[in-house]
Design an enzyme around this catalytic site. Structure first.
Site, PDB file in Angstrom:
ATOM      1  N   HIS A  37      19.636 -26.827  11.416  1.00  0.00           N
ATOM      2  CA  HIS A  37      20.639 -27.248  10.437  1.00  0.00           C
ATOM      3  C   HIS A  37      20.062 -27.350   9.037  1.00  0.00           C
ATOM      4  CE1 HIS A  37      23.149 -29.180  13.798  1.00  0.00           C
ATOM      5  NE2 HIS A  37      23.698 -28.044  13.416  1.00  0.00           N
ATOM      6  N   GLU A  84      11.609  -8.483   1.098  1.00  0.00           N
ATOM      7  CA  GLU A  84      12.073  -8.264   2.460  1.00  0.00           C
ATOM      8  C   GLU A  84      13.150  -9.292   2.796  1.00  0.00           C
ATOM      9  OE1 GLU A  84       8.572 -10.265   5.086  1.00  0.00           O
ATOM     10  OE2 GLU A  84       8.018  -8.481   3.972  1.00  0.00           O
ATOM     11  N   TYR A 130       0.848  -1.197   0.000  1.00  0.00           N
ATOM     12  CA  TYR A 130       0.000   0.000   0.000  1.00  0.00           C
ATOM     13  C   TYR A 130       0.882   1.245   0.000  1.00  0.00           C
ATOM     14  CZ  TYR A 130      -3.108  -3.580   2.074  1.00  0.00           C
ATOM     15  OH  TYR A 130      -3.796  -4.721   2.356  1.00  0.00           O
TER      16      TYR A 130
END
Lengths: 380, 294
Positions: B251, B213, B163
């Protein structure tokens, strides 16, 4: 959600996987008793949700029951990466000839589960993955057929397992896969799978992480959920159901949506401020969540100002404003609050906030500049 | 032109009578989206009256699809039933899925994704804000007024950050062809790469804004795709540049992702693909202008 090694091993044992004999204990007395019952040298292993237990001194050998008691006294209560050791697993010490690795996890990019097998198991598996990735055989599973025998054989050959492991490993991998599916795991590992001097295969360590989204299907395991944060404010925030991460600055940050909150931190930092936390109220938050969020941010006494950045979508501006007003009315707030409120029902929200002590801002950048100025002004 | 949805898209809402489902059904109707049916088991025969329109509610997707020829379903059901709702829609021939629901178990989504692909369907989400072709069709929960028609495609992993970026574009006179929020869950129906490929094929889209991100390696894969398969300019934004390193993964997680995931790794990947990365959302329109030679 992570569960402890001993809990993971209990589950594996239920699926017929050989694990070392042993039990969990929370006092040196119990440790000594267990060691006496086992009648052989034992390993005492700290049960905390932190990696690198061995390097931190949380795993020690006790050749006699008295020695086991002595090492338990050292390990119980010790601090590993900020977590206090409250339980130890006491197990027969295995005679390790070789160490292998078996793991199953979710591969986001492939949108499939991936199975991994290596003959170079043990605590250095991460280094193996970085430096010698070919030493780890990998295979994606089609959800329509799951894990089949031919795939297990292929993994074994690709990993160049020695014949004895090649033959025995399949049963371990099959059981691990059943555990992985039955318990909605995001990760299930046997590392190491050891080959003993007698030629037996044993799961010497187990790591089982559960998909938090699926805990509703596993109420029996949800009860194992333990706070994994050493920071008291983070722990309290999680208890309140908030997504909060504490940072070391002095400007409290509250917003909706992880991406927006992260960006808000970046922008505040760019404007010369120092964020005290990350707090995402999520989507569709009601007024009480907003009130709780403000209260939580203010638990951190370093906080000298709060910046609220809300871009409403499923979150409604009027609900957010109601929560802010409730916080102002019920808490004795001493720090400045800057509010940037836009999106769904933002106008209604801003109308509610009119006349309050809050400082409005039209954009994220303006809000960041205002809060940084207010906090600096106060400090001066 | 646009990708995936337009004014002719016939939309079905699963979970249409719940609190969120009803609110957003009304919002979509106000926007002009052609919502043709709702589905809530046990509420068949009811109607949703709003904005001068009447939307029939059915007990099953099969009935709804037969009666209305719906071709995209937006899903608002609670997470334990999310996967079932998607499978029901796809099995009934509704092969466009927009799943808003947050919190669907990973293993459910893995099977569901496979089924969607087997039926040649497409899925956006789960845990996403949906998608919108401004002026024509909104299938999602985003605030409609920030969008405007134009020639920029937008694809984002985060809802509210989308937005923010769209708001910047619109205020700078840069309208959008279609904006897609792909969602933040581990298993999602459409990745950056899928959406970029659709934008590359869409003649109306002149340039693309990608908002990523930290974490995972979806952005690195997107950069690789852009470098090798895209002719249209792309501008990126990455959230979380100043975030401290995240909690350590197990791991196996580290093995799959390697060292990818840091903001630096993503910026480097985009730079290598000739994709400028904005430091602030407000820098995106300027970078787009440069790229487009405006």
């Amino acid at each position: 959600m992570k569960i402890h090694e001993y809990q993971g091993k209990e589950i594996l044992a239920k699926y017929g996987v050989p694990v070392p004999q042993g039990r969990v204990a929370s006092t040196p007395d119990e440790v000594e008793t267990i060691a006496r019952e086992l009648g052989k040298p034992v390993v005492v292993k700290a049960q905390v949700h932190a990696g690198g237990r061995g390097k931190a001194g949380g795993i020690k050998l006790g050749k006699t029951p008295e020695e086991a008691r002595a090492v338990a006294e050292q390990i119980l209560g010790m601090d590993i990466k900020g977590l206090t050791v409250e339980k130890v697993l006491v197990e027969e010490a295995a005679d390790i000839k070789e160490e292998y690795y078996l793991g199953i996890t979710t591969d986001r990019a492939a949108r499939r589960n991936i199975v991994m097998v290596s003959k170079e198991g043990g605590i250095e598996i991460e280094i193996v993955a970085e430096e010698n990735p070919d030493a780890i055989a990998k295979l994606h599973l089609d959800p329509a057929i799951g894990l089949q025998d031919f795939q297990i054989r292929q993994l074994g050959f690709d990993a160049k397992l020695p014949p004895v492991a090649l033959k025995g490993m399949g049963a371990f991998l099959k059981a691990l896969y059943r555990v992985y599916l039955d318990y909605d795991c995001s990760l299930a590992e046997i590392n190491p799978l050891i080959l003993t001097g007698e030629g037996k295969l044993i799961a010497a360590d187990a790591k089982v992480n559960l998909d938090d989204n699926a805990l509703f299907r596993h109420p029996d395991l949800a009860q194992y959920q333990e706070e994994q944060e050493d920071d008291p404010i983070e722990a309290e925030a999680h208890k309140r159901g908030l997504t909060y991460v504490r940072l070391d600055g002095d400007i409290g940050i509250i917003g909706n949506g992880a991406g927006l909150v992260m960006t808000t931190l970046d922008v505040v930092k760019r404007e010369g401020g120092s964020p005290a936390n990350f707090l995402d109220i999520g989507g569709g938050a009601k007024a009480e969540v907003v009130t709780k969020a403000i209260d939580t941010v203010l638990l951190d006494k370093n906080v000298k100002g709060i910046f609220f950045n809300i871009f409403g979508g499923i979150t409604r501006g009027d609900e957010v404003a109601k929560g802010m007003l409730e916080a102002i009315a019920t808490m004795n707030i001493q720090v400045p609050i800057v509010v940037r409120l836009t999106g769904t029902r933002a106008e209604e929200g801003l109308a509610l906030l009119e006349g309050s002590a809050l400082t409005p801002a039209a954009t994220m950048q303006e809000g960041a500049q205002k809060i940084v100025a207010l906090v600096n002004q106060k400090a001066a | 032109m646009s990708i995936l949805i337009n004014k002719d898209t016939r939309v079905l809402v699963q979970g249409a009578t719940g609190r969120e489902g009803l609110f957003h059904t009304q919002q979509m109707l106000e926007y002009g989206t052609n919502v043709v049916a709702g589905v809530t088991p046990g509420k068949g025969g009811q109607t949703i009256e709003h904005a001068g329109k009447s939307v029939p509610v059915f007990n099953t997707v099969k009935e709804a699809a037969q009666a209305t020829q719906a071709n995209v379903s937006i899903i608002f059901v609670p997470p334990p039933f999310g996967s079932d709702a998607i499978l029901e829609a796809v099995d009934s021939g509704v092969t466009g899925i927009v799943c808003i629901t947050e919190g669907i178990p990973i293993q459910d989504m893995m099977k569901t994704y496979r089924f969607v692909k087997e039926r040649d369907g497409w899925m956006i989400g789960p845990n996403c804000p949906g998608l919108i072709t401004p002026g024509e069709c909104k299938i999602g929960i985003m605030p409609a007024h920030i969008f405007s028609q134009g020639d920029i495609g937008v694809v984002s992993r985060s809802g509210t950050l989308t937005y923010e970026l769209v708001d910047e574009l619109t205020r700078n006179g840069m309208g959008q062809t279609t904006c897609v929020g792909i969602g933040g869950d581990p298993i999602i129906g459409s990745s950056f790469v899928d959406v970029l490929a659709w934008f590359e094929k869409d003649p109306a889209t002149k340039a693309v804004v990608l908002s990523g991100e930290i974490g995972g390696n979806d952005e690195e894969m997107a950069a690789d795709f852009i470098k090798n398969h895209m002719t249209k300019p792309v501008v990126a934004f990455i959230a979380g540049k100043t975030a401290p390193p995240g909690k350590q993964m197990g791991h196996a997680g580290a093995i799959v992702s390697g060292s990818a995931g840091s903001a630096q790794s993503k910026v480097e990947a985009f730079t290598a693909a000739n994709v400028p990365v904005a430091d602030l959302p407000s820098e995106v329109p300027g970078l787009l202008r440069e790229k487009l030679g405006l």
